[in-house]
Write an enzyme that holds these catalytic residues in place. Structure first.
Site, PDB file in Angstrom:
ATOM      1  N   GLN A   1       8.408  -5.507  10.345  1.00 53.69           N
ATOM      2  CA  GLN A   1       8.337  -4.245   9.587  1.00 53.69           C
ATOM      3  C   GLN A   1       7.726  -3.092  10.382  1.00 53.69           C
ATOM      4  O   GLN A   1       8.227  -1.977  10.318  1.00 53.69           O
ATOM      5  CB  GLN A   1       7.534  -4.498   8.309  1.00 53.69           C
ATOM      6  CG  GLN A   1       7.513  -3.355   7.341  1.00 53.69           C
ATOM      7  CD  GLN A   1       6.877  -3.782   6.027  1.00 53.69           C
ATOM      8  OE1 GLN A   1       7.511  -4.419   5.197  1.00 53.69           O
ATOM      9  NE2 GLN A   1       5.618  -3.459   5.837  1.00 53.69           N
TER      10      GLN A   1
ATOM     11  N   GLU B   1       7.070   5.151   6.077  1.00 50.22           N
ATOM     12  CA  GLU B   1       5.712   5.587   6.396  1.00 50.22           C
ATOM     13  C   GLU B   1       5.689   6.475   7.638  1.00 50.22           C
ATOM     14  O   GLU B   1       4.642   6.659   8.258  1.00 50.22           O
ATOM     15  CB  GLU B   1       4.799   4.369   6.577  1.00 50.22           C
ATOM     16  CG  GLU B   1       4.708   3.545   5.304  1.00 50.22           C
ATOM     17  CD  GLU B   1       3.763   2.357   5.406  1.00 50.22           C
ATOM     18  OE1 GLU B   1       2.745   2.452   6.095  1.00 50.22           O
ATOM     19  OE2 GLU B   1       4.054   1.330   4.784  1.00 50.22           O
TER      20      GLU B   1
ATOM     21  N   ASP C   1       2.837  -5.623  11.875  1.00 45.86           N
ATOM     22  CA  ASP C   1       3.006  -6.106  10.503  1.00 45.86           C
ATOM     23  C   ASP C   1       4.396  -6.721  10.432  1.00 45.86           C
ATOM     24  O   ASP C   1       5.397  -6.003  10.361  1.00 45.86           O
ATOM     25  CB  ASP C   1       2.861  -4.969   9.482  1.00 45.86           C
ATOM     26  CG  ASP C   1       2.996  -5.485   8.049  1.00 45.86           C
ATOM     27  OD1 ASP C   1       3.140  -6.710   7.869  1.00 45.86           O
ATOM     28  OD2 ASP C   1       2.950  -4.661   7.111  1.00 45.86           O
TER      29      ASP C   1
ATOM     30  N   GLU D   1      -0.235  -9.073  11.092  1.00 43.68           N
ATOM     31  CA  GLU D   1      -0.258  -9.039   9.621  1.00 43.68           C
ATOM     32  C   GLU D   1       0.959  -9.778   9.070  1.00 43.68           C
ATOM     33  O   GLU D   1       2.078  -9.584   9.560  1.00 43.68           O
ATOM     34  CB  GLU D   1      -0.248  -7.565   9.181  1.00 43.68           C
ATOM     35  CG  GLU D   1      -0.218  -7.350   7.674  1.00 43.68           C
ATOM     36  CD  GLU D   1      -0.221  -5.863   7.319  1.00 43.68           C
ATOM     37  OE1 GLU D   1      -0.670  -5.036   8.159  1.00 43.68           O
ATOM     38  OE2 GLU D   1       0.230  -5.514   6.216  1.00 43.68           O
TER      39      GLU D   1
ATOM     40  N   ASP E   1      -1.689  -9.680   4.026  1.00 41.55           N
ATOM     41  CA  ASP E   1      -1.336  -8.631   3.056  1.00 41.55           C
ATOM     42  C   ASP E   1      -0.667  -9.320   1.861  1.00 41.55           C
ATOM     43  O   ASP E   1      -1.335  -9.681   0.888  1.00 41.55           O
ATOM     44  CB  ASP E   1      -0.429  -7.602   3.752  1.00 41.55           C
ATOM     45  CG  ASP E   1       0.162  -6.578   2.802  1.00 41.55           C
ATOM     46  OD1 ASP E   1      -0.309  -6.485   1.664  1.00 41.55           O
ATOM     47  OD2 ASP E   1       1.110  -5.861   3.183  1.00 41.55           O
TER      48      ASP E   1
ATOM     49  N   LYS F   1      -5.448  -3.338  -0.667  1.00 41.34           N
ATOM     50  CA  LYS F   1      -4.671  -2.278  -1.328  1.00 41.34           C
ATOM     51  C   LYS F   1      -5.061  -2.293  -2.802  1.00 41.34           C
ATOM     52  O   LYS F   1      -4.866  -3.308  -3.480  1.00 41.34           O
ATOM     53  CB  LYS F   1      -3.175  -2.568  -1.210  1.00 41.34           C
ATOM     54  CG  LYS F   1      -2.601  -2.496   0.203  1.00 41.34           C
ATOM     55  CD  LYS F   1      -1.189  -3.090   0.210  1.00 41.34           C
ATOM     56  CE  LYS F   1      -0.435  -2.795   1.491  1.00 41.34           C
ATOM     57  NZ  LYS F   1       0.819  -3.586   1.576  1.00 41.34           N
TER      58      LYS F   1
ATOM     59  N   SER G   1       3.726   2.117   1.106  1.00 41.94           N
ATOM     60  CA  SER G   1       4.850   2.864   1.695  1.00 41.94           C
ATOM     61  C   SER G   1       5.274   4.027   0.801  1.00 41.94           C
ATOM     62  O   SER G   1       5.780   5.028   1.291  1.00 41.94           O
ATOM     63  CB  SER G   1       6.017   1.918   1.972  1.00 41.94           C
ATOM     64  OG  SER G   1       6.320   1.165   0.829  1.00 41.94           O
TER      65      SER G   1
ATOM     66  N   LYS H   1      -5.262   1.898   7.408  1.00 39.11           N
ATOM     67  CA  LYS H   1      -3.837   1.886   7.770  1.00 39.11           C
ATOM     68  C   LYS H   1      -3.122   2.876   6.857  1.00 39.11           C
ATOM     69  O   LYS H   1      -3.024   2.648   5.648  1.00 39.11           O
ATOM     70  CB  LYS H   1      -3.301   0.464   7.569  1.00 39.11           C
ATOM     71  CG  LYS H   1      -1.867   0.259   7.969  1.00 39.11           C
ATOM     72  CD  LYS H   1      -1.446  -1.186   7.654  1.00 39.11           C
ATOM     73  CE  LYS H   1       0.046  -1.370   7.789  1.00 39.11           C
ATOM     74  NZ  LYS H   1       0.535  -2.543   7.050  1.00 39.11           N
TER      75      LYS H   1
HETATM   76  P1  PGA Z   1       4.442  -1.684   1.149  1.00 42.13           P
HETATM   77  O1  PGA Z   1       4.265  -1.903   2.693  1.00 42.13           O
HETATM   78  O2  PGA Z   1       3.539  -0.614   0.691  1.00 42.13           O
HETATM   79  O3  PGA Z   1       5.910  -1.324   1.051  1.00 42.13           O
HETATM   80  O4  PGA Z   1       4.143  -3.015   0.506  1.00 42.13           O
HETATM   81  C1  PGA Z   1       3.069  -1.777   3.370  1.00 42.13           C
HETATM   82  C2  PGA Z   1       2.707  -3.043   4.103  1.00 42.13           C
HETATM   83  O5  PGA Z   1       3.470  -4.040   4.058  1.00 42.13           O
HETATM   84  O6  PGA Z   1       1.641  -3.101   4.694  1.00 42.13           O
HETATM   85 ZN    ZN Z   2       2.005  -5.455   5.199  1.00 40.55          ZN
END
Ligand code: PGA
Ligand code: ZN
Length: 424
Positions: free
Chosen positions: A170, A213, A250, A291, A318, A343, A373, A394
């Site tokens: 990713q 992002e 990640d 990650e 994550d 998060k 994201s 991040k």
């Molecule tokens: P997401 O991605 O906000 O789309 O889950 C961010 C990440 O995987 O760190």
């Molecule tokens: Zn992630």
């Protein structure tokens, strides 16, 4: 004691143009706070559940009118005349009111919007900056107040679900030299991003193609080539690997995990084979953290990855952990990870996230506080990362207003801390 006088929710749009929830909170006494919640795309299966309207004729089912109605109705009604000692009491009230383990009835988006708006209003009532309010929460719970300014991890190249899956992993991120001050770190990494824009033009004949992002998304032939590209751009920007910067990956491997196997850029691997690929990366690149190297429920694979790689890089969870105390405890016990990606909207309240942070920190883990994201122009994440003394924040690339809002807020906090300007 603190009492909420009124809540005013609003459905707004995030950086992908999808609906999300913002809430304004008035306390008796007049202090107000306003906060907006973000939304993920490569979400973990074990996250708290955000409420979406599901009406296919409105924002393709992603509307948040029900979540907004819950704040204006049931949540607000339940708060009438109730006094709270602190954030933890308010958050527990919201969790009890919802009554489900994943907050799916009222929605983690509506609950987090209230939890955060309350935090902002309480900070205003105390006449302290939001980062100080968060630091006080941490200190009250931990009995310590660590002082550390978070080092950003910054998206350079993207693939996976954030960029049309041209490569499996990713994100490849840059990590600046920790001994530099934050503004210098930002400046150096911004130059690498600019070099990467030119690199795309010279290598691929492309102008900007950016992921959610802000990561650049040229058609690399493989995930390894994406890492090589990052090294080349940093080199062209005059930075030395290891001394001036490191890279972070990640992988978001849940999203290329198919029928128990990992499909990395067209090659099918089992967990051990994929870990061997990562070992190669850890040997060849200054790999700061890895990650979601494996899928969110592949606990045995994570244990193996930890065994093979924990002395070389941070094993960062994550989707594996979803900021969830029980999953973090399991990872500690199984020796499956040693770093938490935190998060707030994965778990739904400020207090639950703080609880997750404490469990991880007590085990000696490394903390990375992360945006989603789908973000908004709100900047509370910067205050949270400073207040909770995360090693890293991040945010995404140094691009796009929803990311720059956080970087600019970090610059502002940094200036107020280091130059002893009036608190902001
Ligand atoms: P997401 O991605 O906000 O789309 O889950 C961010 C990440 O995987 O760190
Ligand atoms: Zn992630």
């Amino acid at each position: 004691m603190i009492q909420i006088e009124r809540l005013r929710p609003l459905e707004i749009l995030d950086s992908r143009g999808n609906p999300t929830v913002r809430c304004t909170c008035w306390l008796t006494g007049g202090a107000t706070g306003v906060c907006a919640v973000p939304a993920g795309a490569s979400t973990g299966k074990h996250e708290a559940v955000e409420l979406r309207d599901g009406d296919a004729f409105r924002y393709r089912g992603l509307g948040c009118q029900q979540a907004v109605a819950h704040i204006a109705g049931e949540i607000q009604d339940s708060l009438r005349g109730v006094e709270f000692r602190d954030q933890a009491e308010l958050d527990q009230h919201l969790i009890d009111l919802d009554g489900t383990p994943n907050l799916g009835r009222l929605g983690a988006n509506s609950i987090l919007a209230v939890s955060l708006a309350f935090a902002c209003a309480a900070a205003a009532a105390q006449r302290v900056p939001l980062h100080t309010y968060f630091a006080d929460l941490c200190a009250a719970a931990d009995q310590i107040r660590p002082h550390r300014f978070p080092v950003p991890t910054i998206n350079l190249f993207s693939g996976g679900m954030h960029a049309g899956q041209q490569v499996a992993i990713q994100d490849v991120l840059l990590v600046p030299k920790p001994s530099h001050e934050f503004p210098t770190q930002l400046e150096a990494m911004s130059e690498v991003y600019r070099v990467a824009v030119d690199f795309m033009a010279s290598e691929y004949g492309m102008r900007y193609l950016t992921a959610d992002e802000g990561g650049l998304a040229p058609p690399f032939s493989s995930s390894g080539a994406m890492l090589d590209g990052a090294m080349e751009c940093a080199y062209r920007a005059g930075l030395a690997a290891g001394a001036d910067f490191a890279v972070a990956v990640d992988a978001a491997a849940s999203h290329f995990h198919v029928n128990g196997q990992y499909v990395l850029d067209g090659v099918t691997l089992d967990a051990h084979q994929l870990v061997r690929v990562y070992e190669g990366w850890a040997n060849n690149y200054p790999l700061y953290s890895l990650e979601d190297g494996l899928a969110e429920d592949d606990w045995q694979g994570w244990q193996h990855m930890y065994e093979r790689l924990a002395d070389k890089t941070l094993i960062l969870g994550d989707d594996l952990l979803c900021t969830n105390r029980q999953r973090i405890e399991q990872a500690i016990e199984l020796r499956a990870a040693n770093a938490l990606l935190l998060k707030l909207n994965q778990i739904g309240t400020v207090s639950r996230a703080l609880d997750a942070l404490q469990v991880a920190r007590a085990a000696g883990w490394h903390i990375v506080i992360s945006a989603r994201s789908g973000e908004t122009e709100d900047a509370w994440l910067a205050d949270l990362a400073v207040g909770w003394s995360a090693q890293n924040i991040k945010v995404g690339s140094i691009a796009q207003s929803e990311r720059l809002a956080k970087y600019n807020r970090l610059l502002e906090i940094h200036a107020s801390i280091t130059r002893l300007e009036p608190p902001v």
